[in-house]
Write a protein that holds these residues in place. Structure first.
Motif, short mmCIF file in Angstrom:
data_model
loop_
_atom_site.label_atom_id
_atom_site.label_comp_id
_atom_site.label_asym_id
_atom_site.label_seq_id
_atom_site.Cartn_x
_atom_site.Cartn_y
_atom_site.Cartn_z
N TYR A 14 89.27 23.58 53.55
CA TYR A 14 90.27 23.29 52.52
C TYR A 14 89.88 23.95 51.19
O TYR A 14 90.75 24.46 50.46
N GLY A 15 88.59 23.93 50.88
CA GLY A 15 88.14 24.59 49.66
C GLY A 15 88.39 26.08 49.70
O GLY A 15 88.81 26.69 48.70
N LEU A 16 88.14 26.67 50.88
CA LEU A 16 88.37 28.11 51.03
C LEU A 16 89.85 28.45 50.89
O LEU A 16 90.22 29.44 50.23
N LEU A 17 90.72 27.64 51.48
CA LEU A 17 92.16 27.89 51.38
C LEU A 17 92.64 27.79 49.94
O LEU A 17 93.42 28.63 49.46
N GLY A 18 92.18 26.75 49.24
CA GLY A 18 92.58 26.60 47.85
C GLY A 18 92.11 27.76 46.99
O GLY A 18 92.86 28.29 46.15
N ALA A 19 90.85 28.19 47.20
CA ALA A 19 90.31 29.30 46.42
C ALA A 19 91.05 30.60 46.73
O ALA A 19 91.33 31.40 45.82
N ALA A 20 91.39 30.82 48.00
CA ALA A 20 92.09 32.05 48.38
C ALA A 20 93.48 32.12 47.76
O ALA A 20 93.89 33.16 47.23
N VAL A 21 94.20 31.00 47.79
CA VAL A 21 95.55 30.98 47.22
C VAL A 21 95.50 31.23 45.71
O VAL A 21 96.29 32.01 45.16
N LEU A 22 94.57 30.58 45.03
CA LEU A 22 94.46 30.76 43.58
C LEU A 22 94.00 32.17 43.22
O LEU A 22 94.43 32.73 42.19
N ALA A 23 93.15 32.76 44.07
CA ALA A 23 92.69 34.12 43.80
C ALA A 23 93.85 35.11 43.91
O ALA A 23 93.98 36.03 43.08
N VAL A 24 94.71 34.91 44.90
CA VAL A 24 95.87 35.80 45.03
C VAL A 24 96.81 35.62 43.84
O VAL A 24 97.38 36.60 43.33
N PHE A 25 96.96 34.39 43.36
CA PHE A 25 97.81 34.14 42.20
C PHE A 25 97.26 34.86 40.95
O PHE A 25 98.02 35.43 40.16
N ALA A 26 95.93 34.83 40.81
CA ALA A 26 95.32 35.51 39.68
C ALA A 26 95.55 37.01 39.76
O ALA A 26 95.82 37.68 38.75
N ILE A 27 95.46 37.57 40.95
CA ILE A 27 95.73 39.00 41.13
C ILE A 27 97.18 39.31 40.80
O ILE A 27 97.50 40.33 40.16
N ASP A 28 98.08 38.41 41.24
CA ASP A 28 99.50 38.62 40.99
C ASP A 28 99.80 38.71 39.49
O ASP A 28 100.65 39.49 39.05
N LEU A 29 99.10 37.91 38.70
CA LEU A 29 99.34 37.91 37.26
C LEU A 29 98.74 39.14 36.56
O LEU A 29 99.14 39.48 35.45
N SER A 30 97.79 39.79 37.22
CA SER A 30 97.09 40.91 36.57
C SER A 30 97.65 42.27 36.95
O SER A 30 97.19 43.28 36.42
N LEU A 42 99.47 36.02 53.01
CA LEU A 42 99.50 35.79 54.45
C LEU A 42 98.12 35.41 54.98
O LEU A 42 97.99 34.73 56.00
N VAL A 43 97.08 35.87 54.27
CA VAL A 43 95.70 35.62 54.74
C VAL A 43 95.38 34.13 54.74
O VAL A 43 94.97 33.57 55.77
N PRO A 44 95.52 33.40 53.61
CA PRO A 44 95.24 31.96 53.66
C PRO A 44 96.18 31.19 54.58
O PRO A 44 95.80 30.17 55.16
N THR A 45 97.40 31.69 54.72
CA THR A 45 98.34 31.01 55.64
C THR A 45 97.82 31.08 57.08
O THR A 45 97.89 30.09 57.82
N VAL A 46 97.31 32.23 57.46
CA VAL A 46 96.76 32.37 58.82
C VAL A 46 95.44 31.62 58.95
O VAL A 46 95.15 31.03 59.99
N VAL A 59 101.43 22.88 54.12
CA VAL A 59 101.00 22.62 52.75
C VAL A 59 100.63 23.92 52.05
O VAL A 59 100.98 24.14 50.88
N VAL A 60 99.94 24.82 52.77
CA VAL A 60 99.59 26.11 52.20
C VAL A 60 100.85 26.91 51.86
O VAL A 60 100.96 27.52 50.79
N ALA A 61 101.83 26.88 52.76
CA ALA A 61 103.09 27.61 52.51
C ALA A 61 103.81 27.05 51.29
O ALA A 61 104.37 27.81 50.49
N ALA A 62 103.78 25.73 51.13
CA ALA A 62 104.43 25.13 49.96
C ALA A 62 103.72 25.57 48.68
O ALA A 62 104.38 25.89 47.67
N ALA A 63 102.38 25.58 48.71
CA ALA A 63 101.63 26.02 47.53
C ALA A 63 101.90 27.49 47.23
O ALA A 63 102.07 27.88 46.06
N VAL A 64 101.96 28.31 48.27
CA VAL A 64 102.25 29.73 48.08
C VAL A 64 103.63 29.91 47.47
O VAL A 64 103.83 30.75 46.57
N THR A 65 104.60 29.16 47.93
CA THR A 65 105.97 29.26 47.40
C THR A 65 105.99 28.99 45.90
O THR A 65 106.62 29.73 45.12
#
Length: 275
Positions: A14-30, A42-46, A59-65
């Protein structure tokens, strides 16, 4: 130990999934708007397919959305917003397709694992009651195996002896505990199980039914599982197991599967005794 390791592994995931989703979000903003960052989501979703709960991919898909929408709303330079909106909508749709696939994948995996556990319990019990066992030996083998396999705190096993049922085995019950040695028709919950001829779960355990512990201390289970055994279309035994909480559905299903085999073993042991 196995349970602790499993919980630790789940927490790590769960920690890895949360960190991966937030890392992608940070990249998206930059990066400029329109960069296909959603593909990395797609990586954390899989990775969520590794979870033990089928709801995790959803839950991961909802957070990604939420994060995909937030990344679009944060002002930054890039392509035309209408094109970016279309790209992100396609990305979110892809993530949800993967998430739904993961939901059914994990659910089916758990179903297969549950069936394997039930089959293993049936086979192992058959090995324990195989051979020409005397009735006390049979009672001890059955209640000990079931209590350990199901994680029960205590157990008792009764077999029909004429018009009454006599205790032939216990597990985790102190010698001086006030647990019935025998019972007859109309004598409490055990007799009711015989009369109803069905598995019964009791969430409020009354005094005098089942205790666990030793000479240093004892306690009363929080829940009871009472199950009749059969031979020749008649109830010839009752198994009583005490748990720290309500017994899971899988435990009830296993007891239902092995009840007839145990009943036949009782009949065989009693027949050998008469001979």
């Amino acid at each position: 130990m196995k349970i602790d390791l499993s919980l630790r592994s789940e927490t790590w995931l769960y920690g890895l999934l949360g960190a991966a989703v937030l890392a992608v979000f940070a990249i998206d903003l930059s990066v400029p708007l329109g960069t296909a960052v959603w593909v990395i989501y797609l990586v954390p979703t899989v990775l969520a397919y590794l979870a033990a709960r089928p709801q995790v991919p959803l839950v991961v898909a909802a957070a990604v959305t939420v994060l995909v929408i937030a990344g679009f709303l944060v002002p930054h330079a890039g392509i035309d917003p209408d094109v970016a909106r279309l790209n992100r909508a396609m990305g979110v749709a892809t993530v949800w397709v993967l998430a739904l696939t993961g939901y059914f994948f994990i659910r089916n995996k758990l179903a297969v694992r549950a069936q394997d556990w039930l089959q293993a319990g049936h086979v192992q019990l058959s090995r324990h009651i195989a051979g020409e066992l005397e009735l006390p030996d049979l009672g001890r083998e059955v209640v000990t195996f079931l209590a350990k396999y199901l994680g029960a705190q205590a157990g008792a096993f009764y077999a029909r002896n004429g018009d009454r049922f006599t205790r032939i085995g216990t597990f985790g019950v102190p010698v001086d505990a006030k647990v019935p040695v025998e019972f007859t028709a109309g004598d409490g919950m055990l007799a009711q199980v015989v009369s109803d001829d069905q598995i019964t779960v009791i969430s409020s355990v009354p005094e005098g039914y089942l205790y666990f512990g030793s000479g240093l201390g004892r306690g009363k289970p929080a829940g009871l599982l009472l199950a009749p055994t059969h031979a020749d279309d008649a109830v010839n035994g009752v198994i009583e197991l005490g748990f720290a909480g309500a017994p899971p559905a899988g435990h009830i299903e296993l007891i239902g599967r092995v009840a007839d085999a145990i009943g036949i073993a009782i009949r065989s042991a009693q027949y050998r005794t008469r001979l």
